[in-house]
Scaffold this motif. Structure first.
Motif, PDB file in Angstrom:
ATOM      1  N   ARG A 179      57.965 -22.417   2.710  1.00 28.02           N
ATOM      2  CA  ARG A 179      59.485 -22.179   2.164  1.00 28.02           C
ATOM      3  C   ARG A 179      60.679 -23.418   2.693  1.00 28.02           C
ATOM      4  NH1 ARG A 179      61.000 -16.043   1.718  1.00 28.02           N
ATOM      5  NH2 ARG A 179      60.263 -16.394   3.680  1.00 28.02           N
ATOM      6  N   ALA A 180      61.609 -23.716   2.155  1.00 24.90           N
ATOM      7  CA  ALA A 180      62.481 -24.498   2.523  1.00 24.90           C
ATOM      8  C   ALA A 180      63.147 -23.684   3.970  1.00 24.90           C
ATOM      9  CB  ALA A 180      63.376 -24.758   1.568  1.00 24.90           C
ATOM     10  N   ARG A 181      63.464 -22.642   3.753  1.00 20.27           N
ATOM     11  CA  ARG A 181      64.025 -21.880   4.966  1.00 20.27           C
ATOM     12  C   ARG A 181      63.225 -21.870   6.206  1.00 20.27           C
ATOM     13  NH1 ARG A 181      68.466 -19.123   4.990  1.00 20.27           N
ATOM     14  NH2 ARG A 181      68.710 -19.053   2.795  1.00 20.27           N
ATOM     15  N   ASP A 182      61.928 -21.634   5.858  1.00 12.03           N
ATOM     16  CA  ASP A 182      60.800 -21.681   6.936  1.00 12.03           C
ATOM     17  C   ASP A 182      60.846 -22.840   7.515  1.00 12.03           C
ATOM     18  OD1 ASP A 182      60.394 -18.905   6.544  1.00 12.03           O
ATOM     19  OD2 ASP A 182      58.804 -19.112   5.114  1.00 12.03           O
ATOM     20  N   TYR A 183      60.802 -24.077   6.769  1.00 10.49           N
ATOM     21  CA  TYR A 183      60.717 -25.448   7.387  1.00 10.49           C
ATOM     22  C   TYR A 183      61.899 -25.724   8.161  1.00 10.49           C
ATOM     23  CZ  TYR A 183      60.500 -30.284   7.796  1.00 10.49           C
ATOM     24  OH  TYR A 183      60.313 -31.546   8.528  1.00 10.49           O
ATOM     25  N   GLY A 184      62.932 -25.004   7.903  1.00 12.84           N
ATOM     26  CA  GLY A 184      64.148 -25.404   8.384  1.00 12.84           C
ATOM     27  C   GLY A 184      64.315 -24.884   9.993  1.00 12.84           C
ATOM     28  N   ARG A 185      63.165 -23.867  10.239  1.00 10.38           N
ATOM     29  CA  ARG A 185      63.240 -23.325  11.480  1.00 10.38           C
ATOM     30  C   ARG A 185      62.227 -24.017  12.124  1.00 10.38           C
ATOM     31  NH1 ARG A 185      64.226 -18.343   8.788  1.00 10.38           N
ATOM     32  NH2 ARG A 185      62.116 -17.917   8.079  1.00 10.38           N
ATOM     33  N   MET A 186      61.304 -24.574  11.507  1.00 12.72           N
ATOM     34  CA  MET A 186      60.098 -25.451  12.001  1.00 12.72           C
ATOM     35  C   MET A 186      60.430 -26.955  12.349  1.00 12.72           C
ATOM     36  SD  MET A 186      56.539 -26.421   9.973  1.00 12.72           S
ATOM     37  CE  MET A 186      55.135 -27.404  10.910  1.00 12.72           C
ATOM     38  N   LYS A 187      61.579 -27.437  11.996  1.00 17.50           N
ATOM     39  CA  LYS A 187      61.331 -29.027  11.890  1.00 17.50           C
ATOM     40  C   LYS A 187      61.647 -29.463  13.276  1.00 17.50           C
ATOM     41  CE  LYS A 187      66.167 -29.071  10.257  1.00 17.50           C
ATOM     42  NZ  LYS A 187      67.114 -29.756   9.370  1.00 17.50           N
ATOM     43  N   SER A 188      62.637 -28.618  14.040  1.00 23.82           N
ATOM     44  CA  SER A 188      62.599 -29.160  15.518  1.00 23.82           C
ATOM     45  C   SER A 188      61.434 -29.291  16.297  1.00 23.82           C
ATOM     46  CB  SER A 188      63.652 -28.257  16.057  1.00 23.82           C
ATOM     47  OG  SER A 188      62.957 -26.950  16.201  1.00 23.82           O
ATOM     48  N   THR A 189      60.453 -28.489  16.017  1.00 26.60           N
ATOM     49  CA  THR A 189      59.135 -28.482  16.715  1.00 26.60           C
ATOM     50  C   THR A 189      58.273 -29.628  16.277  1.00 26.60           C
ATOM     51  OG1 THR A 189      57.845 -27.186  14.969  1.00 26.60           O
ATOM     52  CG2 THR A 189      58.929 -25.758  16.597  1.00 26.60           C
ATOM     53  N   LEU A 190      58.470 -30.559  15.169  1.00 27.09           N
ATOM     54  CA  LEU A 190      58.244 -31.532  14.948  1.00 27.09           C
ATOM     55  C   LEU A 190      58.564 -32.819  15.684  1.00 27.09           C
ATOM     56  CD1 LEU A 190      57.813 -30.989  11.110  1.00 27.09           C
ATOM     57  CD2 LEU A 190      55.961 -30.357  12.997  1.00 27.09           C
ATOM     58  N   LEU A 191      59.354 -32.697  16.484  1.00 27.58           N
ATOM     59  CA  LEU A 191      60.227 -34.096  17.007  1.00 27.58           C
ATOM     60  C   LEU A 191      59.207 -34.488  17.988  1.00 27.58           C
ATOM     61  CD1 LEU A 191      62.683 -35.767  17.361  1.00 27.58           C
ATOM     62  CD2 LEU A 191      63.489 -34.392  18.990  1.00 27.58           C
ATOM     63  N   PRO A 192      58.235 -33.771  18.712  1.00 35.44           N
ATOM     64  CA  PRO A 192      57.291 -34.508  19.571  1.00 35.44           C
ATOM     65  C   PRO A 192      56.435 -35.522  18.794  1.00 35.44           C
ATOM     66  CG  PRO A 192      57.788 -32.370  20.457  1.00 35.44           C
ATOM     67  CD  PRO A 192      58.384 -32.252  19.118  1.00 35.44           C
ATOM     68  N   SER A 193      56.089 -35.091  17.776  1.00 42.24           N
ATOM     69  CA  SER A 193      55.112 -35.737  16.751  1.00 42.24           C
ATOM     70  C   SER A 193      55.749 -36.931  16.400  1.00 42.24           C
ATOM     71  CB  SER A 193      54.538 -34.871  15.837  1.00 42.24           C
ATOM     72  OG  SER A 193      53.794 -33.919  16.242  1.00 42.24           O
ATOM     73  N   VAL A 194      56.851 -36.953  16.027  1.00 41.18           N
ATOM     74  CA  VAL A 194      57.709 -38.080  15.267  1.00 41.18           C
ATOM     75  C   VAL A 194      58.036 -39.134  16.528  1.00 41.18           C
ATOM     76  CG1 VAL A 194      60.110 -38.628  14.590  1.00 41.18           C
ATOM     77  CG2 VAL A 194      58.996 -36.570  13.645  1.00 41.18           C
TER      78      VAL A 194
END
Length: 493
Positions: free
Chosen positions: A100-115
């Motif tokens: 869900r959009a709200r859950d992704y909002g909490r997850m997105k910062s963890t994706l910065l290393p992959s980015v």
């Protein structure tokens, strides 16, 4: 040492993707190695890379403009909406979750290393990386954990050019308002601005450029007039598929499904002079004079089938068939044409099964394995080659599969595999292969059956010509040299 510059927008759909594509071609024509990069994209119109990954269609076009094959590093995070509040999360080409959009909002910062990992690989391999933001940095409510705009620019040390869309009005407020709401450290990352989609005499906006410079302190890079041939380039958003100025007499009707996906099949058809591609919005009936109804791909087949019926399009489609019209279903549209769609594992929603449109004697069973592959095939009736890609879940079987109209040649270990299904009279076809209309010979043969003459220029050649024209357009109206001078030098990883 690698240079990079980030193009952000003062709003959505200001033309960032097209601008980056044009800059990629302009830089490529200068003999430099340039790569596109978009940290996070949201689109169901995905492109398939050679290693079976998924990226946004816009990044595939930008890669083409740069003379490169698309790779998953060019768009390391892709969000593919499945519902109004949830999306599939693709990281470096592979599905990792549905959130869900709200859950992704909490997850997105963890994706910065992959980015950053993907970005650094591109930076190590090229002279310049042209970075595209998403939406607008003015959405300061999304700044915490951001990876799409200023969060990425901060992490990568990347300077920013902000683009405003004057066609929608209020461009001074777009740009100056962004300056006002940004925190000082993000404001300082913006080094210049540009105006896009101007119609008329650009000199009339000279005072507007001065007003923006006076309020922001940013340098003005230019005013880009409306690029009239943009319709000739593959679109990432279905709303960007516009009728060409002189539509042809053969009408192809395409119902705009709520979760329409991988509709790049329409781009070569839209470019044909003898064809008019009509996107049928919800609330409109399918036209009675269409030669072909093309049901495109969808991210959620069962939900979009329910919407299709709610619009009354099933009744319109049945009448179209009775009048002798042709029907083509691609991917999710192919699944809809069958007698039944089963989802025993609840992949698209609650477990169960629904009745299809019943125009082909086939059944589809959804499953957890996702087919994502580039492939080639042969059109059985003409013997002509096509190249495309598969990106779907589900397996389709049934009596009408005994009348396949393609032979796949590109799946490992499955050369010569029959693909698709057709009705006994050949007027109703379906298959899983996207992108087949880019093949000029096949497209001409298929459209001839609908009474449409083919264009003299091939589709791919037309895209290349338009990318060159776009690059010239930018160089004529934008200070490209000043933009490139703003690109910072970053340590090679």
């Amino acid at each position: 040492m690698t240079k990079a510059i980030m193009i952000q927008g003062a709003g959505s759909n200001v033309g960032k993707s097209l601008l980056v594509a044009g800059l990629c071609r302009a830089v490529h024509r200068r003999g430099l190695s340039v790569a596109p990069f978009k940290p996070q994209n949201m689109s169901n119109n995905a492109a398939v890379t050679a290693d079976g990954g998924e990226i946004g269609r816009a990044q595939a076009l930008q890669a083409r403009a740069a003379g490169l094959a698309p790779t998953v590093d060019m768009n390391p995070v892709l969000l593919k909406p499945e519902t109004d509040t949830g999306a599939q999360v693709i990281v470096q080409g592979r599905r990792t979750a549905t959130l869900r959009a709200r859950d992704y909002g909490r997850m997105k910062s963890t994706l910065l290393p992959s980015v950053l990992e993907s970005y650094r690989r591109l930076a190590a391999a090229h002279d310049l990386v042209l970075v595209e933001g998403a939406g607008s940095p003015a959405e300061v409510n999304l700044r915490a954990g951001d990876i799409a705009n200023m969060g990425f620019a901060e992490a990568a040390g990347c300077p920013v050019v902000l683009v405003g869309d004057i066609d929608r009005g209020g461009v001074i407020a777009q740009l100056v308002g962004t300056h006002v709401v940004l925190p000082p450290e993000d404001r300082a990352r913006i080094k210049a601005f540009a105006i896009n989609k101007f119609r008329g005499d650009p000199t009339l906006f000279a005072e507007g450029m001065t007003a923006i410079r006076d309020h922001t302190g940013w340098a003005g890079l230019g005013i880009l007039p409306w690029f009239a041939d943009a319709w000739r380039l593959p679109a990432e958003d279905v709303m960007d598929i516009r009728p060409k100025p002189d539509g042809g007499p053969v009408r192809i009707a395409v119902p705009r499904l709520g979760r329409i996906a991988n509709f790049d099949d329409l781009d070569p058809l839209s470019a044909e002079p003898g064809v008019s591609v009509d996107i049928i919005e919800p609330g409109r009936p399918l036209p009675g004079d269409a030669a072909l109804v093309l049901i495109p791909g969808t991210k959620s087949t069962i939900a979009d089938l329910a919407d299709f019926r709610a619009q009354g399009w099933d009744v319109d489609l049945a009448a179209h068939v009775r009048r002798g019209g042709h029907v083509l279903g691609l991917c999710g549209g192919y699944q809809m044409l069958g007698r039944r769609i089963a989802d025993p594992d609840g992949i698209e929603g609650p477990p169960g099964a629904v009745a299809g449109l019943g125009l082909l004697d086939i059944e589809t069973t959804m499953g957890p394995v996702k087919e994502v592959t580039l492939t080639t095939a042969t059109h059985r009736a003409s013997g002509l080659p096509v190249t495309g890609y598969e990106i779907h879940i589900g397996r389709t079987t049934g009596a009408d599969c005994a009348r396949p109209w393609l032979d796949l040649a590109g799946r490992a270990g499955r050369a010569g595999t029959p693909e698709g299904a057709s009705s006994a009279d050949g007027r109703i076809l379906g298959c899983y292969l996207h992108g087949l209309f880019a093949a000029d010979g096949f497209r001409a043969a298929y459209l001839a059956g609908l009474g449409a003459p083919a264009a003299a220029q091939g589709f791919d050649a037309g895209v290349e010509t338009t990318l060159d024209a776009l690059a010239r357009h930018l160089e004529a109206h934008l200070d490209v040299e000043a933009l490139l001078d703003l690109a910072s030098r970053l340590p090679a990883p």
